[in-house]
Design an enzyme around this catalytic site. Structure first.
Site, mmCIF file in Angstrom:
data_model
loop_
_atom_site.group_PDB
_atom_site.id
_atom_site.type_symbol
_atom_site.label_atom_id
_atom_site.label_comp_id
_atom_site.label_asym_id
_atom_site.label_seq_id
_atom_site.Cartn_x
_atom_site.Cartn_y
_atom_site.Cartn_z
ATOM 1 N N SER A 104 0.866 -1.190 0.000
ATOM 2 C CA SER A 104 0.000 0.000 0.000
ATOM 3 C C SER A 104 0.898 1.234 0.000
ATOM 4 O O SER A 104 2.094 1.137 0.330
ATOM 5 C CB SER A 104 -0.837 -0.004 1.290
ATOM 6 O OG SER A 104 -1.508 1.213 1.465
ATOM 7 N N TYR A 107 -1.646 -0.629 10.674
ATOM 8 C CA TYR A 107 -1.847 -0.984 9.262
ATOM 9 C C TYR A 107 -0.577 -0.708 8.464
ATOM 10 O O TYR A 107 -0.117 -1.547 7.684
ATOM 11 C CB TYR A 107 -3.029 -0.192 8.693
ATOM 12 C CG TYR A 107 -3.315 -0.496 7.241
ATOM 13 C CD1 TYR A 107 -3.831 -1.726 6.858
ATOM 14 C CD2 TYR A 107 -3.084 0.451 6.235
ATOM 15 C CE1 TYR A 107 -4.101 -2.016 5.523
ATOM 16 C CE2 TYR A 107 -3.351 0.180 4.910
ATOM 17 C CZ TYR A 107 -3.861 -1.054 4.557
ATOM 18 O OH TYR A 107 -4.121 -1.334 3.233
#
Ligand code: NDP
Length: 250
Positions: free
Chosen positions: A145, A158
């Site tokens: 990501s 995350y």
């Protein structure tokens, strides 16, 4: 028999294929002639997708898989190898993003992100690597990501999991040189999927949903990045793709 375009006839395993990026990739690769083996927990979604792909002339099977369970991931990959005769591509895509400030102590969600986003990827590697070693070919696509490159308040755990995916993928890249295996990290920015729905914190959730409403681009953007990596000549290894919506600043 696999052809030389890098997709037609290839056996491709996709975790997290029941929605979002995984589903879009399954559709794209199936349309291009890959045998797609779909893993996720929601079997109703997976079966519907496999049925649609098969009705359109493709070859697809759906296998209920929780990536936090090593045996289930092994079964997914073993079934793909038995059905397709080999494993050409392993797409470790399953993930979740329940973001919150650390001080909120959503420790169960931290555990969940570590289990799915990191250990799920490791289990995918553990399941597919023996086949690829034996074949002396294969391609891992691991989904990181923008959060694997940056950290922002509320996204600490995350981000840590997505940084870990990049670290694991780079180590894997170096270690599998003797086996002619390729490794690609794909790091998207905001893409319109169910991912923000995994946020339970109301403040972060609302901000993130607004961000996605303003920014997000369709999931076929990710499928095209996968196609780009897979369709390179065998001696070209696309190690990382980082992309964002054009309007996304951070
Ligand atoms: P979605 O929520 O739409 O899809 C997530 C997928 O992961 C679902 O298919 C879900 O299937 C699966 N999944 C979740 N937990 C498990 C589990 N324990 N075992 C097996 N499968 C699981 O989100 P995205 O498509 O966006 O997410 C895919 C990946 O892309 C994730 O790794 C995410 O972090 C990453 N990503 C997404 C971005 C975005 O903006 N959308 C940006 C950057 C990265 P099921 O619930 O049926 O098990």
């Amino acid at each position: 028999m696999a052809s030389s375009d890098g997709i037609h006839g290839k056996v491709v395993v996709i975790t997290g294929a029941s929605s979002g990026l995984g589903e879009a990739t399954a559709r794209e690769l199936s349309a291009r002639g890959a045998f797609v083996v779909l893993g996720a927990r929601r079997m109703d979604r997976l079966k519907k997708l496999a049925g649609e792909l098969t009705a359109a002339g493709g070859t697809a099977i759906a296998i209920e898989t929780d990536v936090t369970d090593r045996e289930q991931v092994k079964r997914l990959v073993d079934t793909a190898a038995q059905s397709g005769g080999r494993i050409d591509v392993m797409i470790n895509n399953a993930g979740l993003m329940p973001q919150s400030l650390l001080e909120r102590l959503h420790v169960d969600e931290w555990d969940r992100m570590v289990d799915v986003n990191i250990k799920g990827v490791l289990y995918g590697i553990a399941a597919a690597l023996p086949y690829m070693k034996e074949q002396k070919s294969g391609h891992f696509v691991n989904v990181s990501s923008v959060a694997g490159h940056k950290v922002r308040a509320g996204g600490t755990v995350y981000s840590a999991t997505k940084h870990a995916v990049r670290v694991i993928s780079e180590g894997l890249r170096q270690e599998v040189k003797p086996y002619n295996i390729r490794t690609t990290i794909i790091s998207p920015g905001a893409v319109d999927t169910e991912l923000p729905d995994t946020i339970t914190d109301p403040v972060v959730g609302e901000a993130m949903r607004k961000f996605y409403d303003d920014m997000a681009i369709p999931p076929d953007s990710f499928a095209r990045a996968v196609v780009f990596a897979l369709t390179q000549p065998a001696d070209v290894d696309i190690n990382e793709i980082l992309y964002r919506p054009t309007r996304q600043e951070f």
